[in-house]
Scaffold this motif. Structure first.
Motif, short mmCIF file in Angstrom:
data_model
loop_
_atom_site.label_atom_id
_atom_site.label_comp_id
_atom_site.label_asym_id
_atom_site.label_seq_id
_atom_site.Cartn_x
_atom_site.Cartn_y
_atom_site.Cartn_z
N SER A 7 17.28 24.19 30.99
CA SER A 7 17.88 25.62 31.28
C SER A 7 19.06 25.28 32.26
O SER A 7 18.94 24.27 32.91
CB SER A 7 17.16 26.75 31.76
N ASP A 110 7.82 25.32 40.88
CA ASP A 110 7.50 26.62 40.47
C ASP A 110 8.35 26.87 39.33
O ASP A 110 8.02 27.69 38.56
CB ASP A 110 8.07 27.46 41.82
N SER A 112 9.81 25.40 36.96
CA SER A 112 9.39 24.64 35.73
C SER A 112 8.23 25.55 34.94
O SER A 112 8.04 25.70 33.87
CB SER A 112 9.00 23.36 35.87
N PHE A 113 7.47 25.95 36.04
CA PHE A 113 6.23 26.75 35.52
C PHE A 113 6.63 27.93 34.81
O PHE A 113 6.31 28.51 33.85
CB PHE A 113 5.43 26.72 36.85
N GLU A 114 7.38 28.72 35.73
CA GLU A 114 8.20 29.84 35.34
C GLU A 114 8.59 29.79 33.98
O GLU A 114 8.52 30.88 32.98
CB GLU A 114 9.18 30.68 36.37
N GLU A 115 9.58 28.70 33.79
CA GLU A 115 10.17 28.64 32.48
C GLU A 115 9.25 27.94 31.57
O GLU A 115 9.79 27.42 30.27
CB GLU A 115 11.40 27.51 32.87
N LYS A 116 8.10 27.58 31.69
CA LYS A 116 7.20 26.86 30.64
C LYS A 116 8.03 25.52 30.37
O LYS A 116 7.84 25.01 29.26
CB LYS A 116 6.85 27.64 29.56
N ASP A 117 8.76 24.96 31.22
CA ASP A 117 9.42 23.69 30.75
C ASP A 117 8.30 22.74 31.33
O ASP A 117 8.34 21.95 32.40
CB ASP A 117 10.50 23.57 31.87
N TRP A 118 7.43 22.28 30.39
CA TRP A 118 6.40 21.19 30.84
C TRP A 118 6.85 20.13 31.17
O TRP A 118 6.36 19.08 31.78
CB TRP A 118 5.34 21.43 29.81
N TRP A 121 7.81 19.78 34.39
CA TRP A 121 6.72 20.05 35.40
C TRP A 121 6.21 18.52 35.44
O TRP A 121 5.89 18.36 36.58
CB TRP A 121 6.01 20.87 34.72
N ASN A 122 6.02 18.05 34.12
CA ASN A 122 5.27 16.61 34.16
C ASN A 122 6.16 15.65 35.16
O ASN A 122 5.53 14.96 35.78
CB ASN A 122 5.15 16.16 32.89
#
Ligand code: FEO
Length: 183
Positions: A7, A110, A112-118, A121-122
């Motif tokens: 994003s 946080d 990445s978690f909100e955006e479900k950008d795994w 996140w990884n």
């Protein structure tokens, strides 16, 4: 076709972090120069190595953004803080810097978690782990100086500390890696 897999908000957050890592590198370089000038060659060497590590972190962010189809932006580097007045202030500064950086890393986790950008996140988990190491390393610096006598340390104990830090490992052992046989 738009091939960007981040994003706009995430691209900027990662790019800003790339710049923060460069700024951290400058701060440790500046602390290293201060220590070198004071005659603490071993401590300076340790801080120079740490400065290089921060630069490597910056490159990791740069590569990740590029790999995900984004474009990081290099900003002006803020001036490093003024020279410390003592070794205690220097090591406290290193620790504070690491804690601030951890806060910034957590904000990206946080997001990445909100955006479900795994994917991000990884990617960020490497930095979460790295910050545990870096905070431990900074805490160890403070402890080592305390044991040497803090600001009232003798020249002899500071000489020993300086020699020890010249050869100190750049990574701190982590609790996650401890075993019964290797506590
Ligand atoms: Fe790149 Fe010290 O965190």
């Amino acid at each position: 076709m738009n091939t960007k897999r981040l994003s706009d908000t995430m691209e900027k957050a990662l790019s800003d972090q790339m710049n923060k890592e460069i700024a951290a590198s400058h701060t440790f370089l500046s602390y290293g120069i201060w220590a070198d000038d004071k005659g603490y060659k071993g401590i300076a060497n340790f801080l120079y190595r740490h400065a290089q590590e921060e630069r490597n972190h910056s490159i990791k962010f740069m590569e990740y953004v590029l790999n995900r189809g984004g474009k990081p932006k290099v900003n002006a580097i803020p001036a490093p803080p003024k020279d410390p007045e003592s070794l205690t202030e220097c090591f406290d500064g290193v620790f504070k810097h690491e804690v601030d950086n951890t806060t910034s890393i957590y904000k990206i986790v946080d997001l990445s978690f909100e955006e479900k950008d795994w994917a991000t996140w990884n990617f960020m988990q490497w930095f979460v782990q790295e910050q545990i190491e870096e905070e431990t390393l900074a805490m160890n610096l403070i402890d080592d100086l305390k044991i040497a006598g803090g600001d009232r340390a003798t020249d002899e104990s500071l000489f020993t500390l300086d020699k020890t830090l010249e050869k100190a490992k750049d990574d701190a052992p982590l609790a996650q890696e401890a075993t019964g046989a290797n506590p």
